[in-house]
Design a protein around this motif. Structure first.
Motif, mmCIF file in Angstrom:
data_model
loop_
_atom_site.group_PDB
_atom_site.id
_atom_site.type_symbol
_atom_site.label_atom_id
_atom_site.label_comp_id
_atom_site.label_asym_id
_atom_site.label_seq_id
_atom_site.Cartn_x
_atom_site.Cartn_y
_atom_site.Cartn_z
ATOM 1 N N VAL A 1 0.884 -1.323 0.234
ATOM 2 C CA VAL A 1 -0.206 -0.176 -0.005
ATOM 3 C C VAL A 1 0.806 1.191 0.046
ATOM 4 C CG1 VAL A 1 -1.565 1.485 1.192
ATOM 5 C CG2 VAL A 1 -1.907 -1.179 1.147
ATOM 6 N N THR A 2 0.688 2.158 -0.863
ATOM 7 C CA THR A 2 1.535 3.159 -1.143
ATOM 8 C C THR A 2 0.878 4.603 -1.307
ATOM 9 O OG1 THR A 2 3.645 3.968 -2.180
ATOM 10 C CG2 THR A 2 2.040 3.042 -3.676
ATOM 11 N N VAL B 1 4.558 -4.790 7.253
ATOM 12 C CA VAL B 1 6.113 -3.856 7.317
ATOM 13 C C VAL B 1 5.688 -2.489 7.058
ATOM 14 C CG1 VAL B 1 8.169 -3.670 6.325
ATOM 15 C CG2 VAL B 1 7.402 -5.868 6.632
ATOM 16 N N LYS B 2 6.211 -1.726 8.022
ATOM 17 C CA LYS B 2 6.026 -0.198 7.609
ATOM 18 C C LYS B 2 7.251 0.440 7.488
ATOM 19 C CE LYS B 2 4.304 3.972 8.320
ATOM 20 N NZ LYS B 2 4.437 4.768 7.433
ATOM 21 N N HIS B 3 7.271 1.257 6.687
ATOM 22 C CA HIS B 3 8.715 2.055 6.183
ATOM 23 C C HIS B 3 8.103 3.273 6.629
ATOM 24 C CE1 HIS B 3 11.783 3.853 3.881
ATOM 25 N NE2 HIS B 3 12.307 3.139 4.419
ATOM 26 N N ALA B 4 9.297 3.902 7.467
ATOM 27 C CA ALA B 4 9.117 5.516 7.725
ATOM 28 C C ALA B 4 10.436 6.088 7.439
ATOM 29 C CB ALA B 4 9.066 5.465 9.109
ATOM 30 N N HIS B 5 10.384 7.232 6.555
ATOM 31 C CA HIS B 5 11.406 8.009 6.229
ATOM 32 C C HIS B 5 12.331 8.993 7.314
ATOM 33 C CE1 HIS B 5 10.914 7.138 1.824
ATOM 34 N NE2 HIS B 5 9.688 7.434 2.185
ATOM 35 N N HIS B 6 11.349 9.029 8.401
ATOM 36 C CA HIS B 6 11.852 9.823 9.623
ATOM 37 C C HIS B 6 12.344 8.919 10.601
ATOM 38 C CE1 HIS B 6 7.573 9.158 10.063
ATOM 39 N NE2 HIS B 6 7.894 8.732 11.374
ATOM 40 N N ASP B 7 13.118 9.226 11.577
ATOM 41 C CA ASP B 7 13.772 8.573 12.683
ATOM 42 C C ASP B 7 12.564 8.166 13.753
ATOM 43 O OD1 ASP B 7 15.394 7.317 14.484
ATOM 44 O OD2 ASP B 7 16.005 9.085 15.387
ATOM 45 N N LEU C 1 0.291 -13.667 4.030
ATOM 46 C CA LEU C 1 0.296 -12.417 3.386
ATOM 47 C C LEU C 1 0.951 -11.520 4.113
ATOM 48 C CD1 LEU C 1 -0.494 -10.706 0.835
ATOM 49 C CD2 LEU C 1 -2.691 -10.040 1.991
ATOM 50 N N VAL C 2 2.071 -10.721 3.572
ATOM 51 C CA VAL C 2 2.776 -9.677 4.244
ATOM 52 C C VAL C 2 2.329 -8.495 3.453
ATOM 53 C CG1 VAL C 2 4.966 -8.292 4.629
ATOM 54 C CG2 VAL C 2 4.495 -10.893 4.742
ATOM 55 N N LEU C 3 1.768 -7.432 4.111
ATOM 56 C CA LEU C 3 1.293 -6.264 3.779
ATOM 57 C C LEU C 3 2.134 -5.173 3.762
ATOM 58 C CD1 LEU C 3 -2.556 -6.011 4.633
ATOM 59 C CD2 LEU C 3 -1.660 -6.420 2.201
ATOM 60 N N VAL C 4 2.709 -4.393 2.920
ATOM 61 C CA VAL C 4 3.873 -3.515 3.247
ATOM 62 C C VAL C 4 3.447 -2.040 2.845
ATOM 63 C CG1 VAL C 4 6.208 -2.665 2.250
ATOM 64 C CG2 VAL C 4 5.628 -5.298 2.171
ATOM 65 N N GLU C 5 3.474 -1.184 4.119
ATOM 66 C CA GLU C 5 3.052 0.264 3.782
ATOM 67 C C GLU C 5 4.464 0.926 3.384
ATOM 68 O OE1 GLU C 5 1.180 3.872 6.423
ATOM 69 O OE2 GLU C 5 1.102 1.867 7.162
ATOM 70 N N GLY C 6 4.526 1.737 2.388
ATOM 71 C CA GLY C 6 5.651 2.596 2.062
ATOM 72 C C GLY C 6 6.510 1.883 0.663
ATOM 73 N N TYR C 7 7.546 1.929 0.984
ATOM 74 C CA TYR C 7 8.426 1.464 -0.198
ATOM 75 C C TYR C 7 8.026 1.745 -1.544
ATOM 76 C CZ TYR C 7 11.111 -0.819 3.493
ATOM 77 O OH TYR C 7 11.863 -1.200 4.830
ATOM 78 N N LYS D 1 1.566 -3.219 -5.768
ATOM 79 C CA LYS D 1 1.186 -2.154 -4.746
ATOM 80 C C LYS D 1 -0.259 -1.681 -5.327
ATOM 81 C CE LYS D 1 5.599 -0.506 -4.399
ATOM 82 N NZ LYS D 1 6.150 -1.112 -5.496
ATOM 83 N N ILE D 2 -0.915 -1.303 -4.184
ATOM 84 C CA ILE D 2 -2.238 -0.294 -4.618
ATOM 85 C C ILE D 2 -1.960 0.861 -3.983
ATOM 86 C CG2 ILE D 2 -3.474 -1.022 -2.419
ATOM 87 C CD1 ILE D 2 -5.829 -1.105 -4.167
#
Length: 163
Positions: free
Chosen positions: A6-7, A35-41, A96-102, A109-110
């Motif tokens: 999901v992006t 999995v959640k990707h964050a661009h910030h610390d 299933l692994v859903l990935v947020e970001g990347y 992705k949707i």
């Protein structure tokens, strides 16, 4: 391992959609991880806690275990952020692994899209985006869903991954 993303731009509704998809797909009897990707610390640990003190002392990894959950914190200590594929190897097997970001990763992705962000569709420049979930009409040749139609979005994703 089946993987779907999901992006979208900031404030486009990614996290809400992820939350609803996890609930919907889990209710159908499938095991889901995220999995959640964050661009910030971001820090899930609290200053002053024992685990935080261990990290501050220089531990490369700290595992925190309780009767209800465990978490493994890994300090990069100046090393490059690992690619998504490497992180996925650390997950237990699920349906299933859903990935947020990347946004730039090669998995399908949707795109979550809200008109109020004023941002253009990412799908026009990203061929890994297979559908759009929006709160208004959008111009695209991809399949489109109402951002709140979680069941239809889940159906689409599960068809895409062959589940």
């Amino acid at each position: 391992m089946r993987l779907y993303g999901v992006t979208g731009w900031k404030n486009a509704g990614k996290t809400g959609l992820m939350e609803r998809l996890v609930s919907e797909i889990s209710a159908r009897g499938l095991r889901v991880s995220t999995v959640k990707h964050a661009h910030h610390d971001t820090d899930i640990d609290q200053p002053g806690r024992d685990s935080h003190r261990h990290r501050e002392a220089g531990a490369r990894e700290v595992m925190l275990a309780t009767p209800h959950r465990w978490a493994l914190m890994h300090e990069l200590r100046g090393a490059d952020e690992p690619p998504l594929a490497e992180l996925l190897q650390r997950l237990s097997p699920v349906d299933l692994v859903l990935v947020e970001g990347y946004k730039g990763a090669p998995h399908p992705k949707i795109e979550a899209h809200r008109q109020e962000t004023g941002k253009p569709l990412l799908a026009t420049r990203n061929d890994t985006i297979r559908a759009v979930a929006a709160d208004s009409a959008v111009e695209t040749t991809l399949p489109c869903f109402d951002l709140d139609d979680t069941a239809a979005i889940a159906d689409f994703i599960l068809r895409e991954v062959g589940a």
